[in-house]
Structures are given as structure tokens and as C-alpha cells.
Design a protein around this motif. Structure first.
Motif, PDB file in Angstrom:
ATOM      1  N   HIS A  15       0.996  -0.889   0.159  1.00 40.36           N
ATOM      2  CA  HIS A  15      -0.191  -0.295   0.288  1.00 40.36           C
ATOM      3  C   HIS A  15       1.031   0.934  -0.022  1.00 40.36           C
ATOM      4  CE1 HIS A  15      -3.784  -2.170   0.468  1.00 40.36           C
ATOM      5  NE2 HIS A  15      -3.414  -2.621   1.285  1.00 40.36           N
ATOM      6  N   ALA A  16       1.739   1.556  -0.791  1.00 36.66           N
ATOM      7  CA  ALA A  16       2.653   2.375  -1.005  1.00 36.66           C
ATOM      8  C   ALA A  16       2.281   3.806  -0.782  1.00 36.66           C
ATOM      9  CB  ALA A  16       4.178   1.879  -1.448  1.00 36.66           C
ATOM     10  N   GLY A  17       2.472   4.662  -0.951  1.00 33.23           N
ATOM     11  CA  GLY A  17       2.021   6.322  -0.952  1.00 33.23           C
ATOM     12  C   GLY A  17       0.816   6.174  -0.362  1.00 33.23           C
ATOM     13  N   ARG A  18       0.171   5.677   0.510  1.00 37.17           N
ATOM     14  CA  ARG A  18      -1.366   5.772   0.759  1.00 37.17           C
ATOM     15  C   ARG A  18      -0.863   5.581   2.025  1.00 37.17           C
ATOM     16  NH1 ARG A  18      -6.052   2.008  -1.108  1.00 37.17           N
ATOM     17  NH2 ARG A  18      -3.621   0.562  -1.241  1.00 37.17           N
ATOM     18  N   VAL A  19      -2.393   6.755   2.735  1.00 36.08           N
ATOM     19  CA  VAL A  19      -1.585   6.953   4.508  1.00 36.08           C
ATOM     20  C   VAL A  19      -2.154   5.607   5.051  1.00 36.08           C
ATOM     21  CG1 VAL A  19      -2.639   8.194   6.325  1.00 36.08           C
ATOM     22  CG2 VAL A  19      -1.942   9.576   4.139  1.00 36.08           C
ATOM     23  N   PRO A  20      -1.508   4.804   6.357  1.00 36.40           N
ATOM     24  CA  PRO A  20      -2.244   3.646   6.905  1.00 36.40           C
ATOM     25  C   PRO A  20      -3.328   4.510   7.791  1.00 36.40           C
ATOM     26  CG  PRO A  20      -0.072   3.989   7.702  1.00 36.40           C
ATOM     27  CD  PRO A  20      -0.360   4.784   6.511  1.00 36.40           C
ATOM     28  N   VAL A  21      -4.756   3.799   7.791  1.00 33.24           N
ATOM     29  CA  VAL A  21      -5.453   4.085   8.389  1.00 33.24           C
ATOM     30  C   VAL A  21      -5.907   2.789   9.967  1.00 33.24           C
ATOM     31  CG1 VAL A  21      -7.862   4.574   9.386  1.00 33.24           C
ATOM     32  CG2 VAL A  21      -6.634   5.534   7.173  1.00 33.24           C
ATOM     33  N   SER A  22      -6.250   3.314  10.982  1.00 34.43           N
ATOM     34  CA  SER A  22      -6.172   2.028  11.810  1.00 34.43           C
ATOM     35  C   SER A  22      -7.757   2.122  12.391  1.00 34.43           C
ATOM     36  CB  SER A  22      -4.973   1.410  13.133  1.00 34.43           C
ATOM     37  OG  SER A  22      -3.933   1.387  12.430  1.00 34.43           O
ATOM     38  N   THR A  48       0.900  11.402  14.166  1.00 36.33           N
ATOM     39  CA  THR A  48      -0.550  10.458  13.389  1.00 36.33           C
ATOM     40  C   THR A  48      -2.300  11.321  13.592  1.00 36.33           C
ATOM     41  OG1 THR A  48       0.318   8.263  14.114  1.00 36.33           O
ATOM     42  CG2 THR A  48      -2.110   8.687  14.593  1.00 36.33           C
ATOM     43  N   ALA A  49      -2.752  11.493  12.588  1.00 32.72           N
ATOM     44  CA  ALA A  49      -3.807  12.577  12.843  1.00 32.72           C
ATOM     45  C   ALA A  49      -4.958  11.576  13.438  1.00 32.72           C
ATOM     46  CB  ALA A  49      -4.376  12.602  11.542  1.00 32.72           C
ATOM     47  N   LEU A  92     -11.095  12.595   6.166  1.00 32.54           N
ATOM     48  CA  LEU A  92     -10.356  11.852   5.684  1.00 32.54           C
ATOM     49  C   LEU A  92     -10.200  12.766   4.483  1.00 32.54           C
ATOM     50  CD1 LEU A  92     -11.525   8.480   5.738  1.00 32.54           C
ATOM     51  CD2 LEU A  92      -9.767   9.114   6.921  1.00 32.54           C
ATOM     52  N   GLU A  93     -10.836  13.535   3.851  1.00 31.98           N
ATOM     53  CA  GLU A  93     -10.780  14.029   2.533  1.00 31.98           C
ATOM     54  C   GLU A  93      -9.314  15.465   3.363  1.00 31.98           C
ATOM     55  OE1 GLU A  93     -14.482  14.606   0.279  1.00 31.98           O
ATOM     56  OE2 GLU A  93     -13.442  12.485  -0.346  1.00 31.98           O
ATOM     57  N   ARG A  94     -10.248  16.081   4.254  1.00 35.28           N
ATOM     58  CA  ARG A  94      -9.723  17.682   4.806  1.00 35.28           C
ATOM     59  C   ARG A  94      -8.297  17.142   5.519  1.00 35.28           C
ATOM     60  NH1 ARG A  94     -14.254  18.268   8.240  1.00 35.28           N
ATOM     61  NH2 ARG A  94     -13.492  17.910   9.571  1.00 35.28           N
ATOM     62  N   LEU A  95      -8.538  15.733   6.110  1.00 35.91           N
ATOM     63  CA  LEU A  95      -6.997  15.583   7.255  1.00 35.91           C
ATOM     64  C   LEU A  95      -6.280  15.355   5.315  1.00 35.91           C
ATOM     65  CD1 LEU A  95      -7.414  12.668   9.273  1.00 35.91           C
ATOM     66  CD2 LEU A  95      -6.089  15.183   8.736  1.00 35.91           C
ATOM     67  N   ALA A  96      -6.110  14.856   4.007  1.00 33.43           N
ATOM     68  CA  ALA A  96      -5.388  14.834   3.086  1.00 33.43           C
ATOM     69  C   ALA A  96      -5.222  16.235   2.200  1.00 33.43           C
ATOM     70  CB  ALA A  96      -5.810  13.895   1.888  1.00 33.43           C
ATOM     71  N   GLU A  99      -2.767  21.885   5.097  1.00 32.83           N
ATOM     72  CA  GLU A  99      -1.672  23.248   4.616  1.00 32.83           C
ATOM     73  C   GLU A  99      -0.496  21.930   5.550  1.00 32.83           C
ATOM     74  OE1 GLU A  99      -1.876  26.702   5.528  1.00 32.83           O
ATOM     75  OE2 GLU A  99      -3.657  27.049   4.641  1.00 32.83           O
ATOM     76  N   GLN A 100      -0.385  21.813   6.313  1.00 32.95           N
ATOM     77  CA  GLN A 100       0.763  21.261   7.155  1.00 32.95           C
ATOM     78  C   GLN A 100       1.037  19.774   6.337  1.00 32.95           C
ATOM     79  OE1 GLN A 100      -1.985  22.088   8.418  1.00 32.95           O
ATOM     80  NE2 GLN A 100      -2.220  20.588  10.747  1.00 32.95           N
ATOM     81  N   GLY A 101      -0.097  19.637   5.806  1.00 33.62           N
ATOM     82  CA  GLY A 101       1.104  18.030   5.021  1.00 33.62           C
ATOM     83  C   GLY A 101      -0.202  16.795   5.544  1.00 33.62           C
ATOM     84  N   VAL A 102       0.087  15.734   4.685  1.00 34.09           N
ATOM     85  CA  VAL A 102      -1.000  14.754   4.934  1.00 34.09           C
ATOM     86  C   VAL A 102      -0.235  13.444   6.462  1.00 34.09           C
ATOM     87  CG1 VAL A 102      -1.253  12.577   4.207  1.00 34.09           C
ATOM     88  CG2 VAL A 102      -0.549  13.967   2.905  1.00 34.09           C
ATOM     89  N   PRO A 103      -0.857  13.304   6.969  1.00 35.62           N
ATOM     90  CA  PRO A 103      -0.542  13.132   8.511  1.00 35.62           C
ATOM     91  C   PRO A 103      -0.043  11.289   8.002  1.00 35.62           C
ATOM     92  CG  PRO A 103      -3.073  12.283   8.507  1.00 35.62           C
ATOM     93  CD  PRO A 103      -2.156  12.637   7.177  1.00 35.62           C
ATOM     94  N   ARG A 104       1.002  10.686   8.869  1.00 38.66           N
ATOM     95  CA  ARG A 104       1.602   9.627   8.709  1.00 38.66           C
ATOM     96  C   ARG A 104       1.042   8.497   8.350  1.00 38.66           C
ATOM     97  NH1 ARG A 104       5.868   8.664  12.235  1.00 38.66           N
ATOM     98  NH2 ARG A 104       6.620   7.334  11.577  1.00 38.66           N
ATOM     99  N   ARG A 105      -0.052   8.765   9.473  1.00 42.86           N
ATOM    100  CA  ARG A 105      -0.951   8.117   9.825  1.00 42.86           C
ATOM    101  C   ARG A 105      -2.236   8.506  10.218  1.00 42.86           C
ATOM    102  NH1 ARG A 105       2.547   7.068  13.195  1.00 42.86           N
ATOM    103  NH2 ARG A 105       3.500   4.603  11.996  1.00 42.86           N
TER     104      ARG A 105
END
Length: 169
Positions: A15-22, A48-49, A92-96, A99-105
Motif C-alpha cells: 500500500h505504498a503511497g497511501r496513508v495507513p488507517v487503523s 498521527t491524526a 479523511l478528505e480534509r486531512l489529505a 496545509e501542514q501536509g498529509v499525516p503519517r497515519r
């Protein structure tokens, strides 16, 4: 992160390039927020968000989380599994697009009454979500003392446990 929590925050293979969600689920009072606080105290969860879902008019779980920040989102309009599923996709769309970038997870704590099935389907059926996020796993907390009675009396608790990759007593 060492120990039995590592699978909860691991990046899934392929799943490279996608943010992992638990997803962290479990019936009312089973220890979800306590576990979340412990996880958030780890250096491994930097970036982590957290999305906290509340069921009811007044959200209290975000007040119980020891380390809230701009990375913590509260969905207080109801249960993610029904009326707020669109809010989850929007969050999830707002997180993506921050401005401060996409979360690591991302770590989603569900309401204690949530059926996680529809939440999980969001990661398969919503193209915008599927393109940016990968489901890393589902952890379910179960009260070690009251778990059997809870499972016998509440179908929501059974559904939560049925989809879990990791069960924490």
C-alpha cells in the motif's frame, strides 16, 4: 513500536503511497480511550491524526484524550456506522488536503455503539478514500471481566469483535 500494539499502527504491505488507517473499536467502557492515550504517548505515533467518534449530543471522549492537538478531529453528530459515514469521508478528505501536509497515519476511535462494518466499507467503496488511504487493521478492546456478558447481550459488541485483526482484553 515494540510489543503487541505494533500491528495496530503498522503500514500494510503493498500500500505504498497511501496513508495507513487503523480503527480502534470496542463496546462502551472496554478501554478504547485508555488504550488510545497510551498509544499517543509513544514517540512512534508522532504525525498521527486521530478521529474520535461520539454518539450523542455532547462529546466527551476528546476531553478524555490526554494529548489532543490540531491532529485530533471529533465527529460528534452520531455513529460513524450510520448517519456520520459521510462525515468520516469528509474528515479523511480534509486531512489529505491540509496545509501542514498529509499525516503519517490515521487512527479512528469509534463510538462504543458503532458497527464497524460500514466504516470499513468506506475504505473499499469510496474512491477518494481508497486512493489516499489503506486500512492497516482493526483493533477491538474487550472488557476482561464483563466481556462475556456484553457479547451475550449486545449484538454491536459481537460485530466489533468479528471484524478485529487484534483483540485486546
Amino acid at each position: 513500536m515494540a510489543g503487541h500494539f505494533s500491528s495496530l499502527v503498522a503500514v500494510p504491505e503493498g500500500h505504498a503511497g497511501r496513508v495507513p488507517v487503523s480503527v480502534l473499536t470496542g463496546f462502551l467502557g472496554s478501554g478504547k480511550t485508555t488504550l488510545l492515550n497510551r498509544l499517543l504517548g509513544s514517540q512512534d505515533l508522532t504525525g498521527t491524526a486521530v478521529i474520535v467518534n461520539e454518539f450523542g449530543e455532547v462529546g466527551i471522549d476528546q476531553d478524555l484524550i490526554a494529548q489532543t492537538s490540531e491532529q485530533t478531529l471529533l465527529l460528534a453528530n452520531g455513529c460513524l456506522c450510520c448517519s456520520v459515514r459521510g462525515d468520516l469521508v469528509e474528515a479523511l478528505e480534509r486531512l489529505a488536503l491540509r496545509e501542514q501536509g498529509v499525516p503519517r497515519r490515521v487512527l479512528i476511535e469509534t463510538s462504543g455503539l458503532a458497527d464497524p462494518g460500514p466504516i470499513l466499507r468506506s475504505f473499499l467503496g469510496e474512491p477518494a478514500v481508497r486512493a489516499r488511504y489503506a486500512l492497516a487493521g482493526v483493533a477491538c478492546t474487550v472488557d476482561a471481566v464483563l466481556g462475556s456478558a456484553t457479547l451475550a447481550g449486545y449484538p454491536e459488541a459481537v460485530r466489533q469483535l468479528a471484524v478485529a485483526d487484534l483483540v485486546l482484553l
